[in-house]
Design an enzyme around this catalytic site. Structure first.
Site, PDB file in Angstrom:
ATOM      1  N   ASP A  58      45.255  35.487  49.373  1.00  0.00           N
ATOM      2  CA  ASP A  58      42.983  35.410  48.861  1.00  0.00           C
ATOM      3  C   ASP A  58      43.522  37.004  48.698  1.00  0.00           C
ATOM      4  OD1 ASP A  58      40.670  35.664  47.963  1.00  0.00           O
ATOM      5  OD2 ASP A  58      39.947  34.130  49.200  1.00  0.00           O
ATOM      6  N   PHE A  81      45.879  39.450  37.319  1.00  0.00           N
ATOM      7  CA  PHE A  81      44.841  39.324  36.365  1.00  0.00           C
ATOM      8  C   PHE A  81      43.917  38.203  37.248  1.00  0.00           C
ATOM      9  CE2 PHE A  81      48.764  38.471  34.215  1.00  0.00           C
ATOM     10  CZ  PHE A  81      48.516  38.987  33.280  1.00  0.00           C
ATOM     11  N   SER A 125      37.923  42.933  28.944  1.00  0.00           N
ATOM     12  CA  SER A 125      37.890  42.056  28.090  1.00  0.00           C
ATOM     13  C   SER A 125      37.191  42.548  26.700  1.00  0.00           C
ATOM     14  CB  SER A 125      36.746  41.486  28.869  1.00  0.00           C
ATOM     15  OG  SER A 125      35.742  40.567  28.303  1.00  0.00           O
ATOM     16  N   TYR A 150      29.169  39.285  35.853  1.00  0.00           N
ATOM     17  CA  TYR A 150      31.112  38.707  35.294  1.00  0.00           C
ATOM     18  C   TYR A 150      31.275  39.941  34.399  1.00  0.00           C
ATOM     19  CZ  TYR A 150      35.279  37.974  32.769  1.00  0.00           C
ATOM     20  OH  TYR A 150      36.699  38.412  32.122  1.00  0.00           O
ATOM     21  N   LYS A 154      34.111  43.629  34.931  1.00  0.00           N
ATOM     22  CA  LYS A 154      35.025  44.649  34.042  1.00  0.00           C
ATOM     23  C   LYS A 154      34.819  46.077  33.767  1.00  0.00           C
ATOM     24  CE  LYS A 154      37.444  40.554  33.923  1.00  0.00           C
ATOM     25  NZ  LYS A 154      38.494  41.049  35.071  1.00  0.00           N
TER      26      LYS A 154
END
Ligand code: NAD
Length: 337
Positions: A58, A81, A125, A150, A154
């Site tokens: 983790d 990722f 993204s 979220y 990014k």
């Protein structure tokens, strides 16, 4: 060449591991299995004939990250990722997202800095562009206020990497993905959404297989040709290949800036109704769907200008929407057997 792939058992990570192994790279995957399963390793092995190294780590545990770089001292590059990616969940639990997407990035970069590593690829993204004013979207389009925690992770992630690269040996490539869909043509690996899918294509395939009663189309009153929202759907194998060429660019020191950014999409926008019709054609099914209200936070349209990736990386998406949807359908049929 040994490459560390964080989140390498996930949807995009696993396809990238396949392409890396196909190109002869030695891959070390770390994943905490929070959104994936160990069976993915077998799928990768069946496709490539080789099982990658795997560590169940983790990334939020800083000590584990440090130990990893002691165990694997010869890592030449990192593709990062691992992250949480559910927009709605991030609105409800922002700290979970800042911890899992930002703390982990910081720990990783600290190790890269300490070990003087240089090559880093980050999953960003197209959400960073919000509703861009000009289509197709180039890398120069302004980054807009994020619509969710979220999305914010990014944007912050890109900024952290840029700041760190300025003062360390790290060179980075930020890949801004458009909408990845599909599965490996072998149907050995694919997308495994947990719970109700947030994305169109897994919702379509789950509806077609009978897992969901009907598909909800969020809004048919957008200012587009058929009124539904437009996105740039890219086959996950094409996306995976973009990581390999980006990595090779860094390994060969061909990058011209410490941090380079590329849009990774097909360059073509497809409306929700176009995706539905195309899916019905390739799957020979009839998809039950209803039009419902727009979903908060959805932009009207987003599709990529991929000129920079085409000319600088020498990469271009090869698969059609039909091929991508057919692969998603083949995968759905296989996992429900
Ligand atoms: P995914 O959830 O399938 O894969 C992420 C993997 O990371 C999972 O296997 C999960 O178990 C692992 N992981 C999560 N937190 C971890 C941690 N703390 N330690 C170790 N492993 C951890 O997601 P994906 O669709 O493959 O996305 C990969 C990356 O691409 C993510 O950063 C995501 O934000 C980004 N991205 C995805 C999309 C998309 O539509 N799928 C679009 C743009 C960007």
């Amino acid at each position: 060449m040994k490459i560390l792939v964080t989140g390498g058992l996930g949807f995009i990570g696993s396809h990238t591991v396949v392409e890396l192994q196909n190109e002869g790279f030695d891959v070390v995957i770390i994943d905490n299995l929070s959104n994936s399963s160990l069976e993915v390793l077998d799928g990768i092995e069946r496709i490539t004939g080789k099982k990658p190294h795997f560590e169940n780590i983790d990334l939020r545990e800083k000590k584990s990250v440090q130990d990893l770089f002691v165990k694997y001292q010869d890592i030449n590059g990192v593709i990062h990722f691992a992250a949480s990616k559910a927009v709605g969940e991030s609105v409800e639990n922002p700290l979970l997202y800042y911890e899992n997407n930002i703390n982990t990035l910081v720990y990783l970069l600290q190790e890269l800095q300490a070990k003087q590593k240089t090559h880093f690829i980050f999953s960003s993204s197209c959400t960073v562009y919000g509703q861009a004013t000009t289509m197709p979207i180039t890398e120069n389009a302004p980054v807009q206020q994020a619509m969710s925690p979220y999305g914010n992770t990014k944007q912050i992630g890109e900024e952290i990497i840029t700041d760190v690269a300025k003062v360390t040996t790290i060179n980075a490539i930020l890949l801004r993905y458009f909408n990845p869909i599909g599965a490996h043509p072998s149907a050995e690996i694919g997308e495994l959404p947990i719970g109700i899918p947030q994305n169109l294509v897994p919702f379509i395939t789950q509806t077609a297989i009978g897992l969901r009663k009907e598909l909800s189309v969020f809004g048919d009153d957008y200012p587009t040709a058929d009124g539904t929202a437009i996105r740039d759907y890219i086959h996950v194998v094409d996306l995976a290949k973009a990581h390999v060429v980006a990595l090779q660019r860094l390994l060969e020191n061909k990058n011209t800036e410490k941090v380079e950014t590329f849009n990774i999409g097909t360059g073509t926008g497809s409306s929700v109704l176009e995706v539905i019709t195309t899916f019905e054609k390739v799957s020979n099914t009839k998809l039950p769907y209803k039009i419902v209200a727009r979903r908060e936070g959805d932009v009207i349209e987003a599709f990529a200008n991929t000129d920079k990736a085409n000319s600088v990386l020498g990469w271009k998406a090869q698969s059609t929407l039909e091929e991508a949807l057919a692969s998603a359908w083949k995968w759905e049929q296989k996992i429900r057997r």
